[in-house]
Motif scaffolding. Sequence first.
Motif, PDB file in Angstrom:
ATOM      1  N   PRO A 239       0.835  -1.209   0.000  1.00 28.45           N
ATOM      2  CA  PRO A 239       0.000   0.000   0.000  1.00 28.45           C
ATOM      3  C   PRO A 239       0.870   1.260   0.000  1.00 28.45           C
ATOM      4  O   PRO A 239       1.096   1.890   1.033  1.00 28.45           O
ATOM      5  N   LEU A 240       1.377   1.608  -1.163  1.00 29.78           N
ATOM      6  CA  LEU A 240       2.228   2.795  -1.261  1.00 29.78           C
ATOM      7  C   LEU A 240       1.470   4.032  -0.784  1.00 29.78           C
ATOM      8  O   LEU A 240       0.382   4.337  -1.286  1.00 29.78           O
ATOM      9  N   ARG A 241       2.057   4.759   0.152  1.00 30.56           N
ATOM     10  CA  ARG A 241       1.447   5.996   0.617  1.00 30.56           C
ATOM     11  C   ARG A 241       1.708   7.141  -0.354  1.00 30.56           C
ATOM     12  O   ARG A 241       0.957   8.110  -0.402  1.00 30.56           O
ATOM     13  N   GLY A 242       2.778   7.010  -1.131  1.00 25.12           N
ATOM     14  CA  GLY A 242       3.071   8.055  -2.094  1.00 25.12           C
ATOM     15  C   GLY A 242       4.405   7.816  -2.774  1.00 25.12           C
ATOM     16  O   GLY A 242       5.143   6.886  -2.433  1.00 25.12           O
ATOM     17  N   ALA A 243       4.699   8.663  -3.747  1.00 23.19           N
ATOM     18  CA  ALA A 243       5.952   8.577  -4.494  1.00 23.19           C
ATOM     19  C   ALA A 243       6.589   9.958  -4.557  1.00 23.19           C
ATOM     20  O   ALA A 243       5.897  10.977  -4.637  1.00 23.19           O
ATOM     21  N   VAL A 244       7.913   9.964  -4.511  1.00 21.59           N
ATOM     22  CA  VAL A 244       8.693  11.184  -4.686  1.00 21.59           C
ATOM     23  C   VAL A 244       9.499  11.022  -5.966  1.00 21.59           C
ATOM     24  O   VAL A 244      10.191  10.013  -6.153  1.00 21.59           O
ATOM     25  N   ILE A 245       9.412  11.992  -6.858  1.00 18.23           N
ATOM     26  CA  ILE A 245      10.106  11.935  -8.140  1.00 18.23           C
ATOM     27  C   ILE A 245      11.348  12.811  -8.086  1.00 18.23           C
ATOM     28  O   ILE A 245      11.276  13.984  -7.699  1.00 18.23           O
ATOM     29  N   VAL A 246      12.486  12.223  -8.462  1.00 17.72           N
ATOM     30  CA  VAL A 246      13.752  12.947  -8.510  1.00 17.72           C
ATOM     31  C   VAL A 246      14.110  13.205  -9.964  1.00 17.72           C
ATOM     32  O   VAL A 246      14.047  12.301 -10.806  1.00 17.72           O
ATOM     33  N   SER A 247      14.516  14.428 -10.265  1.00 24.45           N
ATOM     34  CA  SER A 247      14.881  14.792 -11.633  1.00 24.45           C
ATOM     35  C   SER A 247      15.981  15.842 -11.604  1.00 24.45           C
ATOM     36  O   SER A 247      16.149  16.564 -10.610  1.00 24.45           O
ATOM     37  N   THR A 248      16.735  15.912 -12.678  1.00 25.21           N
ATOM     38  CA  THR A 248      17.633  17.048 -12.886  1.00 25.21           C
ATOM     39  C   THR A 248      16.853  18.137 -13.625  1.00 25.21           C
ATOM     40  O   THR A 248      15.756  17.892 -14.120  1.00 25.21           O
ATOM     41  N   PRO A 249      17.402  19.346 -13.737  1.00 25.32           N
ATOM     42  CA  PRO A 249      16.636  20.439 -14.354  1.00 25.32           C
ATOM     43  C   PRO A 249      16.517  20.337 -15.873  1.00 25.32           C
ATOM     44  O   PRO A 249      15.691  21.039 -16.459  1.00 25.32           O
ATOM     45  N   GLN A 250      17.331  19.520 -16.523  1.00 25.48           N
ATOM     46  CA  GLN A 250      17.365  19.530 -17.982  1.00 25.48           C
ATOM     47  C   GLN A 250      16.101  18.921 -18.579  1.00 25.48           C
ATOM     48  O   GLN A 250      15.446  18.069 -17.989  1.00 25.48           O
ATOM     49  N   ASP A 251      15.762  19.373 -19.773  1.00 23.68           N
ATOM     50  CA  ASP A 251      14.499  18.999 -20.399  1.00 23.68           C
ATOM     51  C   ASP A 251      14.356  17.500 -20.602  1.00 23.68           C
ATOM     52  O   ASP A 251      13.272  16.937 -20.394  1.00 23.68           O
ATOM     53  N   VAL A 252      15.441  16.815 -21.004  1.00 22.58           N
ATOM     54  CA  VAL A 252      15.336  15.392 -21.308  1.00 22.58           C
ATOM     55  C   VAL A 252      15.007  14.591 -20.045  1.00 22.58           C
ATOM     56  O   VAL A 252      14.280  13.600 -20.108  1.00 22.58           O
ATOM     57  N   ALA A 253      15.502  15.029 -18.891  1.00 27.47           N
ATOM     58  CA  ALA A 253      15.174  14.358 -17.635  1.00 27.47           C
ATOM     59  C   ALA A 253      13.748  14.683 -17.206  1.00 27.47           C
ATOM     60  O   ALA A 253      13.042  13.833 -16.657  1.00 27.47           O
ATOM     61  N   LEU A 254      13.316  15.909 -17.455  1.00 32.22           N
ATOM     62  CA  LEU A 254      11.971  16.315 -17.049  1.00 32.22           C
ATOM     63  C   LEU A 254      10.895  15.582 -17.839  1.00 32.22           C
ATOM     64  O   LEU A 254       9.816  15.293 -17.321  1.00 32.22           O
ATOM     65  N   ILE A 255      11.192  15.271 -19.104  1.00 33.87           N
ATOM     66  CA  ILE A 255      10.240  14.488 -19.900  1.00 33.87           C
ATOM     67  C   ILE A 255       9.997  13.138 -19.251  1.00 33.87           C
ATOM     68  O   ILE A 255       8.861  12.674 -19.099  1.00 33.87           O
ATOM     69  N   ASP A 256      11.096  12.489 -18.809  1.00 33.03           N
ATOM     70  CA  ASP A 256      10.960  11.188 -18.163  1.00 33.03           C
ATOM     71  C   ASP A 256      10.343  11.314 -16.778  1.00 33.03           C
ATOM     72  O   ASP A 256       9.604  10.429 -16.335  1.00 33.03           O
ATOM     73  N   ALA A 257      10.635  12.395 -16.074  1.00 30.32           N
ATOM     74  CA  ALA A 257      10.007  12.624 -14.771  1.00 30.32           C
ATOM     75  C   ALA A 257       8.491  12.762 -14.932  1.00 30.32           C
ATOM     76  O   ALA A 257       7.722  12.260 -14.104  1.00 30.32           O
ATOM     77  N   ARG A 258       8.090  13.429 -15.989  1.00 29.16           N
ATOM     78  CA  ARG A 258       6.654  13.584 -16.266  1.00 29.16           C
ATOM     79  C   ARG A 258       6.002  12.220 -16.469  1.00 29.16           C
ATOM     80  O   ARG A 258       4.899  11.960 -15.978  1.00 29.16           O
ATOM     81  N   ARG A 259       6.696  11.326 -17.183  1.00 32.22           N
ATOM     82  CA  ARG A 259       6.159   9.975 -17.385  1.00 32.22           C
ATOM     83  C   ARG A 259       6.033   9.252 -16.048  1.00 32.22           C
ATOM     84  O   ARG A 259       5.068   8.510 -15.822  1.00 32.22           O
TER      85      ARG A 259
END
Length: 367
Positions: A239-259
């Motif tokens: 029963p996951l209470r939640g998720a924390v997403i880690v990303s770098t500021p660059q666009d290519v990482a943010l695209i994957d963070a969005r996914r």
Amino acid sequence: MESGLTAAVRTALAGVRDPQTGLDVVASGWLQGLVVRDGLVQFALEVPRERARALEPVRAAAEAAAAAVPGVLSATCVLTAHRAAPAPEAPRAVRPAPGQGKMLLPEVGAIVAVASGKGGVGKSTTAVNLAVALAGQGLKVGLLDADIYGPSLPQMLGTREKPRAVGQRIQPLVRWGLKAMSIGFLVEQDTAMIWRGPMVMGALEQMMGQVDWGPLDIMIVDMPPGTGDAQLTMSQRVPLRGAVIVSTPQDVALIDARRGVRMFEKVNVPVLGLIENMSYFCCPNCNHRSDIFGHGGARTEAGRLEVEFLGELPLKLEIRELADAGTPIVLARPETEEATTYRRIAARIWEKASAPPVGAGPSILQD
């Protein structure tokens, strides 16, 4: 050539017979995918589809026989069925396959996944420092390394100690005030885990269901990058209470963070927030700041996705050196600005994760 333990497991399985034919599960050709790695045993019995339900006792006996072999810490057997059998509506398995069944880790108050859409963004370093920071608040904390293919927890905790087994339960390692488990504690450092999806899911279930975690306030799960089998297993079996997403500021990482955010939304796991790691570079000589990956992208993305921005951490040599040395910066340099930031983020995660879940519903990926 088989190792001694693998041969011993195969011999034990040869003593488990089909009551109808009298053949053992090895001679019958049912045994498939036997993997023995440092005490962890996984295999499948591929049986006629029309007999699958009746052969559950044979599956249980095979699993028990493998688990009883000296040197085996735990064993998992999955019952599957031949595809060519004439009853397509019959169940493929009478035991829940990996990724299904009752929820695991019932004694853990809150389970939080630390995830990223792609690798190389510092997710594991973040997960370890957050777990140590939570333990520093006086909480009972577990840290699970869910990355089967690339476990990094042994390096970051500074230990290669092998877990002990008490009865059929694996004892987690205790380090820096928290309980920890990783496949990296069970295999040699240079071992390549060449496993298919069901084996990965089975290994994860073993580390959750067969490890003696005991009561915990919170468990931090260091997820593998991406949106694959491990993510689905976690969302379906605990029963996951939640998720924390880690990303770098660059666009290519943010695209994957969005996914990553969208994936957790689809399985009804709330996203507690985004962390921008490697937000800027601090020169170790002159302390000059450079935004080599850009800056502020995760904050902007959090606003766009309507999730909380939890904070930013720099790309700093000291963080990397201490992580590689097995002494997280929160523990080794508690007076630094970075350690303070980790503690502040950890406190906010605990505040959100310890609150009663709101509007939780069944996952669309569950039956």
